[in-house]
Design a protein around this motif. Structure first.
Motif, PDB file in Angstrom:
ATOM      1  N   ARG A  38       0.835  -1.192   0.000  1.00 54.67           N
ATOM      2  CA  ARG A  38       0.000   0.000   0.000  1.00 54.67           C
ATOM      3  C   ARG A  38       0.869   1.241   0.000  1.00 54.67           C
ATOM      4  N   GLN A  39       0.292   2.323  -0.520  1.00 55.59           N
ATOM      5  CA  GLN A  39       1.025   3.585  -0.590  1.00 55.59           C
ATOM      6  C   GLN A  39       0.111   4.742  -0.263  1.00 55.59           C
ATOM      7  N   GLY A  47       5.088  -2.895   2.330  1.00 53.43           N
ATOM      8  CA  GLY A  47       4.499  -4.213   2.265  1.00 53.43           C
ATOM      9  C   GLY A  47       3.466  -4.393   3.358  1.00 53.43           C
ATOM     10  N   VAL A  48       2.351  -5.018   3.016  1.00 56.48           N
ATOM     11  CA  VAL A  48       1.274  -5.263   3.968  1.00 56.48           C
ATOM     12  C   VAL A  48       1.204  -6.739   4.326  1.00 56.48           C
ATOM     13  N   SER A  49       1.234  -7.587   3.289  1.00 56.58           N
ATOM     14  CA  SER A  49       1.113  -9.021   3.523  1.00 56.58           C
ATOM     15  C   SER A  49       1.613  -9.760   2.299  1.00 56.58           C
ATOM     16  N   PRO A  88      -8.078   4.532  10.262  1.00 57.47           N
ATOM     17  CA  PRO A  88      -7.735   5.609   9.312  1.00 57.47           C
ATOM     18  C   PRO A  88      -6.330   5.462   8.734  1.00 57.47           C
ATOM     19  N   GLU A  89      -5.415   4.937   9.513  1.00 53.32           N
ATOM     20  CA  GLU A  89      -4.042   4.783   9.009  1.00 53.32           C
ATOM     21  C   GLU A  89      -3.910   3.654   7.985  1.00 53.32           C
ATOM     22  N   ASP A  90      -4.977   2.895   7.756  1.00 50.78           N
ATOM     23  CA  ASP A  90      -4.953   1.890   6.687  1.00 50.78           C
ATOM     24  C   ASP A  90      -5.281   2.504   5.326  1.00 50.78           C
ATOM     25  N   THR A  91      -5.636   3.750   5.307  1.00 54.36           N
ATOM     26  CA  THR A  91      -5.954   4.437   4.058  1.00 54.36           C
ATOM     27  C   THR A  91      -4.769   4.438   3.122  1.00 54.36           C
ATOM     28  N   GLY A  92      -5.051   4.186   1.840  1.00 55.92           N
ATOM     29  CA  GLY A  92      -3.985   4.212   0.844  1.00 55.92           C
ATOM     30  C   GLY A  92      -4.420   3.482  -0.409  1.00 55.92           C
ATOM     31  N   VAL A  93      -3.532   3.470  -1.387  1.00 54.28           N
ATOM     32  CA  VAL A  93      -3.746   2.680  -2.598  1.00 54.28           C
ATOM     33  C   VAL A  93      -3.095   1.324  -2.385  1.00 54.28           C
ATOM     34  N   TYR A  94      -3.875   0.293  -2.560  1.00 53.95           N
ATOM     35  CA  TYR A  94      -3.402  -1.074  -2.331  1.00 53.95           C
ATOM     36  C   TYR A  94      -3.094  -1.748  -3.665  1.00 53.95           C
ATOM     37  N   TYR A  95      -1.919  -2.351  -3.720  1.00 52.98           N
ATOM     38  CA  TYR A  95      -1.453  -3.024  -4.921  1.00 52.98           C
ATOM     39  C   TYR A  95      -1.183  -4.497  -4.621  1.00 52.98           C
ATOM     40  N   CYS A  96      -1.498  -5.366  -5.584  1.00 53.65           N
ATOM     41  CA  CYS A  96      -1.003  -6.731  -5.481  1.00 53.65           C
ATOM     42  C   CYS A  96       0.129  -6.895  -6.491  1.00 53.65           C
ATOM     43  N   ALA A  97       1.017  -7.806  -6.186  1.00 52.22           N
ATOM     44  CA  ALA A  97       2.182  -8.041  -7.032  1.00 52.22           C
ATOM     45  C   ALA A  97       2.535  -9.522  -7.000  1.00 52.22           C
ATOM     46  N   THR A 107       9.138 -19.649   1.227  1.00 62.92           N
ATOM     47  CA  THR A 107       8.325 -18.714   1.984  1.00 62.92           C
ATOM     48  C   THR A 107       8.156 -17.419   1.189  1.00 62.92           C
ATOM     49  N   CYS A 108       7.151 -16.654   1.542  1.00 65.65           N
ATOM     50  CA  CYS A 108       6.917 -15.411   0.816  1.00 65.65           C
ATOM     51  C   CYS A 108       7.753 -14.285   1.424  1.00 65.65           C
ATOM     52  N   HIS A 109       7.767 -13.153   0.750  1.00 63.00           N
ATOM     53  CA  HIS A 109       8.547 -12.013   1.214  1.00 63.00           C
ATOM     54  C   HIS A 109       7.871 -10.745   0.736  1.00 63.00           C
ATOM     55  N   MET A 110       8.323  -9.613   1.242  1.00 69.89           N
ATOM     56  CA  MET A 110       7.754  -8.339   0.802  1.00 69.89           C
ATOM     57  C   MET A 110       8.855  -7.403   0.306  1.00 69.89           C
ATOM     58  N   THR A 111       9.847  -7.999  -0.374  1.00 70.75           N
ATOM     59  CA  THR A 111      10.924  -7.214  -0.972  1.00 70.75           C
ATOM     60  C   THR A 111      10.479  -6.748  -2.343  1.00 70.75           C
TER      61      THR A 111
END
Length: 128
Positions: A38-39, A47-49, A88-97, A107-111
């Motif tokens: 999210r941004q 990275g969120v998840s 409110p702090e979760d506000t933003g544009v959410y992207y999947c990648a 395992t997954c990563h958020m790099t």
């Protein structure tokens, strides 16, 4: 054409819920780890998840632990982010990648630089 398309964003009150969806097309989702990012304007994308290829490994940023749940349905080429108890702090544009991985159990990563494909984003606004 390789594509990720996010949907499900919107405006909600604090404490509300949203379910984001990420639809993959043009490639086999089964070979990719998926991350949600999210941004917020003026801040770096974070990275969120993330979730591994078959869903056995998931990771969450501390601020969303216990509130967000990531899942995937490879047969449907879909990844989801269930967001509860929104703040409110979760506000933003959410992207999947999507990040290709030849290792099924990796395992997954958020790099972020390691992710190959990105969606266009969906806006989430949490406000009273």
């Amino acid at each position: 054409q390789l594509q990720l398309v996010e949907s499900g964003g919107g405006s909600v009150l604090p404490g509300g819920s949203l379910r984001l969806s990420c639809a993959a097309s043009g490639f086999n989702l089964d070979y990719y780890r998926i991350g949600w990012f999210r941004q917020v304007p003026g801040k770096e994308r974070e990275g969120v998840s993330c979730i591994s290829r078959r869903g056995g490994s998931t990771t969450y940023v501390d601020s969303v632990k216990g509130r967000f749940t990531i899942s995937r349905d490879n047969a449907k080429q879909m990844v989801y982010l269930q967001m509860d108890s929104l703040r409110p702090e979760d506000t933003g544009v959410y992207y999947c990648a999507a990040d290709f991985s030849a290792v099924l159990q990796a395992t997954c990563h958020m790099t972020q630089p390691n992710y190959d494909y990105w969606g266009q984003g969906t806006q989430v606004t949490v406000s009273s």
